[in-house]
Motif scaffolding. Structure first.
Motif, PDB file in Angstrom:
ATOM      1  N   HIS A  63      -0.037   5.039  -1.114  1.00 47.88           N
ATOM      2  CA  HIS A  63       0.057   6.060  -0.064  1.00 47.88           C
ATOM      3  C   HIS A  63       0.890   7.244  -0.552  1.00 47.88           C
ATOM      4  N   ARG A  85      -2.557  17.682   5.351  1.00 45.91           N
ATOM      5  CA  ARG A  85      -2.873  16.461   4.625  1.00 45.91           C
ATOM      6  C   ARG A  85      -2.126  15.226   5.156  1.00 45.91           C
ATOM      7  N   LEU A  86      -0.800  15.341   5.290  1.00 46.45           N
ATOM      8  CA  LEU A  86      -0.028  14.165   5.693  1.00 46.45           C
ATOM      9  C   LEU A  86      -0.342  13.748   7.130  1.00 46.45           C
ATOM     10  N   THR A 129      -0.845   9.290  -3.201  1.00 45.58           N
ATOM     11  CA  THR A 129      -1.958  10.096  -2.673  1.00 45.58           C
ATOM     12  C   THR A 129      -1.512  11.077  -1.597  1.00 45.58           C
ATOM     13  N   THR A 137      -7.145   7.659   3.094  1.00 45.19           N
ATOM     14  CA  THR A 137      -5.832   7.260   3.585  1.00 45.19           C
ATOM     15  C   THR A 137      -4.954   6.692   2.474  1.00 45.19           C
ATOM     16  N   GLY A 138      -5.542   6.427   1.321  1.00 48.37           N
ATOM     17  CA  GLY A 138      -4.771   6.123   0.121  1.00 48.37           C
ATOM     18  C   GLY A 138      -3.789   4.975   0.201  1.00 48.37           C
ATOM     19  N   GLY A 139      -4.016   3.986   1.058  1.00 47.34           N
ATOM     20  CA  GLY A 139      -3.104   2.846   1.141  1.00 47.34           C
ATOM     21  C   GLY A 139      -2.323   2.801   2.440  1.00 47.34           C
ATOM     22  N   LEU A 140      -2.431   3.868   3.239  1.00 44.06           N
ATOM     23  CA  LEU A 140      -1.619   3.942   4.462  1.00 44.06           C
ATOM     24  C   LEU A 140      -2.025   2.891   5.497  1.00 44.06           C
ATOM     25  N   LYS A 179      -3.729  12.030   7.149  1.00 47.23           N
ATOM     26  CA  LYS A 179      -3.681  10.639   6.704  1.00 47.23           C
ATOM     27  C   LYS A 179      -3.204   9.728   7.836  1.00 47.23           C
ATOM     28  N   GLU A 180      -2.164  10.187   8.558  1.00 45.19           N
ATOM     29  CA  GLU A 180      -1.655   9.387   9.685  1.00 45.19           C
ATOM     30  C   GLU A 180      -2.727   9.217  10.761  1.00 45.19           C
ATOM     31  N   GLY A 205       0.810  -1.215   0.000  1.00 45.12           N
ATOM     32  CA  GLY A 205       0.000   0.000   0.000  1.00 45.12           C
ATOM     33  C   GLY A 205       0.843   1.264   0.000  1.00 45.12           C
ATOM     34  N   GLY A 255      -7.568  16.905   2.828  1.00 46.21           N
ATOM     35  CA  GLY A 255      -7.187  18.281   2.547  1.00 46.21           C
ATOM     36  C   GLY A 255      -6.003  18.370   1.589  1.00 46.21           C
ATOM     37  N   PRO A 256      -5.487  19.533   1.317  1.00 50.32           N
ATOM     38  CA  PRO A 256      -5.918  20.813   1.878  1.00 50.32           C
ATOM     39  C   PRO A 256      -7.236  21.333   1.293  1.00 50.32           C
TER      40      PRO A 256
END
Lengths: 417, 417
Positions: A286, B390-391, A289, B280-283, B394-395, A282, B356-357
């Motif tokens: 990640h 954004r980052l 994105t 989360t795009g794969g995170l 996601k976390e 992933g 975001g942003p």
């Protein structure tokens, strides 16, 4: 002009926090044209702080200290400065008024312990702190500038901007420092160094540093010069030399990342992408994105960890998995093609490998990865071997997958780099 | 026993990177019972490195140096050590063999410049580096232990564990420092602080630090004591107090992470999981697969960034997307159920939100996320609102999704925490 940064506080020594103040100060001072040669951290022991101050005064013309200016018993930076500069503390009425006003604005009475923050060494110039209660201090003696700043990062940053940098202007006689970073991937530090051996003869005035990072080695060029235009031109020449000898491995400059570079290429070429990941689990999706606006080019990612999911979701033929194995160029190719087909995107990219720590064999060791790129016209695979550490391997695997995407977007033949 | 940490490299002085090595080393040495009193950073000037070495030897019994052991011209740490210890470099055949083998394993010839890494000061003991080409070195002289470690964090960490810590055991005459970390999620630092106000009166000897990290606030308890048993008992009492007042928000202790805790629960309960991620795009999948052996419980992840992929791959009803929107509890629930179904796993988890942003609205602001858990018996959704970045979002989104999985695995009713 030599400079030293000193940070005071146990939390740095014990590893409780990383020293972001030092990083910020270093960047600011270097940019102002100073030569930052030492960063020293000590705890809350007065004797150690005094020792660090004396050492710094013996070797650096500009010293910037952060931390230990708070109102509690373990804030002894001022005491140490009083001792070193033979400058006893006196109550500064105007500072006390400002601290009381600070609390009044917040609708609170000033706690008694804050009064200590208005007792300041008599020889020090007070640097007003508009965002906190601890003022900064400046001792100017025998050509030295010795700054004391609060440790709270937002307060330190404000005082650097408002009080420190203005007082440094002129000190360096207009000298400034500029730098440029070139980020490489898929090449060992030693090979890069061998390829760039002629650099130092051609550019004796430009420093070239090799900085190994997660995805690869970052090259940092820097020099001091009379103005930004001169430095910029010199750095451009140096960068051109490096591109000539190692351009095939450079994927980004300065603040760009592999994913931001790929994002720009995908947008400018109006291509969409999807991912099929095994070993990176992933991470490629990640990273893709992480870039704001990634929904413009990223549609879908599949993490096909099990063989069954490779067959079912990506249409990898069972026959390939049985013949070549899950970690093979054939499977990587089928995964990239399958992602592209399943998502209906222009491009599919894939990873399959062995991140470790277990699962390796003599033929397929831990650290082995196959990555693939597929679009309408072609499917390209690449093989890389890295090391033992699982998390680093995932980062490196994702890096080479995105770099294959980058090169494929740039060229008709991505293997011609 | 006094200790000093020295890091070598321009990148620290110029603020290009924060000094994570120093933080890791500080924590390790303090944990071993040493009194870390100085952290010093110097650049690549041999004279500065030598000066730092001499100063350290004059005041610290244990010195740990990282950086400057690479194969390039600016790696001069060994030269400085040769000068300070009067120990000329000799070619160590066994080290050269190991470096050549390292490259052979990767199917490449050794670049010529790597040979320099086998030229080592004759008085130094070689500390084998299994994860890189630069070995560590140890000088033992007049009661001092002087370690040189590579600067690459993964290599430095490995050598600290394998070579440094074993040689420090016994050095501290029994005094030890122990610490314990309790990791919280879904609670603000100020609320946590209010809940734990009685701590300092009950445990005046135990330091309690609040460390805001990506996923949440980490509480660190530490104290010095005569032996590990005493410290351990005291820390256990302190931890019990914290669990009593804030246990609902603690997800892990010490080196455990949200993903390692979830991994243990999945394995002990023999459950498999799949993921369906939007924002989360794969995170989430990346974190789940960071744990070695994750193929035992993780089968498949789908990053369904576009609405079309949510419908096609996860079977989210178009009607839900139209009525409730992509960022809604209904969509989160349908995604988790769809992942579970598509992968044939016991459990599905999902995320859908606005990292975001951009993309926020007054009703659905940036920082909003819905996460869902689905198994055979139930589907549970949760809503959280975080901030702008954004980052970080996601976390945090991935953190609360994995925490919902953790609580669901622990209880019949995951909302009863």
């Amino acid at each position: 002009v030599n400079a030293e940064i000193i940070t005071v506080g146990e939390e740095i020594l014990t590893g409780l926090v990383v020293n972001t103040n030092a990083a910020f100060l270093g960047e600011s001072l270097v940019h102002a044209g100073l030569d930052v040669r030492w960063v020293t951290s000590v705890g809350d022991r007065e004797e150690d702080i005094e020792g660090a101050f004396r050492t710094a005064l013996g070797r650096a013309r500009v010293v910037v200290v952060t931390g230990g200016l708070g109102p509690t018993h373990d804030d002894v930076t001022k005491k140490a400065a009083s001792a070193v500069f033979h400058s006893p503390a006196v109550l500064r009425k105007e500072v006390l008024d400002r601290i009381e006003a600070f609390f009044k604005r917040r609708g609170k009475p000033m706690p008694p312990s804050n009064e200590s923050q208005a007792w300041l060494p008599d020889k020090a110039e007070v640097l007003e702190n508009p965002v906190g209660t601890a003022p900064g201090l400046l001792f100017s003696e025998e050509g030295h500038l010795f700054f004391l700043l609060p440790g709270v990062p937002a307060e330190a940053e404000r005082l650097v901007r408002d009080a420190v940098l203005p007082r440094l202007a002129g000190l360096t006689g207009g000298l400034t420092c500029r730098s440029k970073r070139l980020k490489t991937i898929r090449i060992a530090e030693s090979e890069l160094s061998d390829r760039l051996q002629g650099f130092h003869t051609r550019f004796p005035d430009v420093r070239l540093a090799f900085l190994p990072q997660r995805e690869g080695v970052v090259l940092r060029l820097s020099l001091y010069g009379p103005d930004a235009a001169f430095c910029g031109a010199r750095l451009a020449d140096g960068a051109a030399f490096i591109y000539k000898h190692a351009g095939a491995w450079i994927y980004a400059e300065d603040d760009d990342t592999i994913e931001s570079v790929v994002a720009k290429l995908l947008i400018s070429r109006q291509r969409t992408v999807s991912t099929a990941e095994s070993c990176t689990g992933g991470l490629v999706a990640h990273k893709l994105t992480n870039v704001p606006g990634s929904s413009d080019y990223f549609r879908m990612g599949i993490v096909a960890y099990s063989n069954a999911s490779k067959v079912r979701l990506l249409g990898v033929p069972e026959e390939i998995l049985q013949r070549a194995g899950a970690v093979s160029p054939e499977t990587a190719a089928a995964m990239a093609e399958g992602a592209r087909r399943a998502a209906g995107t222009d491009i599919g990219i894939s990873t399959t490998g062995i991140a470790g720590p277990s699962g390796g064999t003599p033929e397929k060791p831990v650290g082995l990865v196959h990555v693939a790129f597929a679009d309408r016209d072609r499917t390209v695979t690449e093989k890389h071997i890295f090391f033992q550490d699982r998390l680093w391997n995932k980062e490196r695997f994702a890096g080479v997958a995105l770099d294959l995407l980058r090169r494929s977007l740039l060229s008709k033949n991505p293997n011609s780099s």
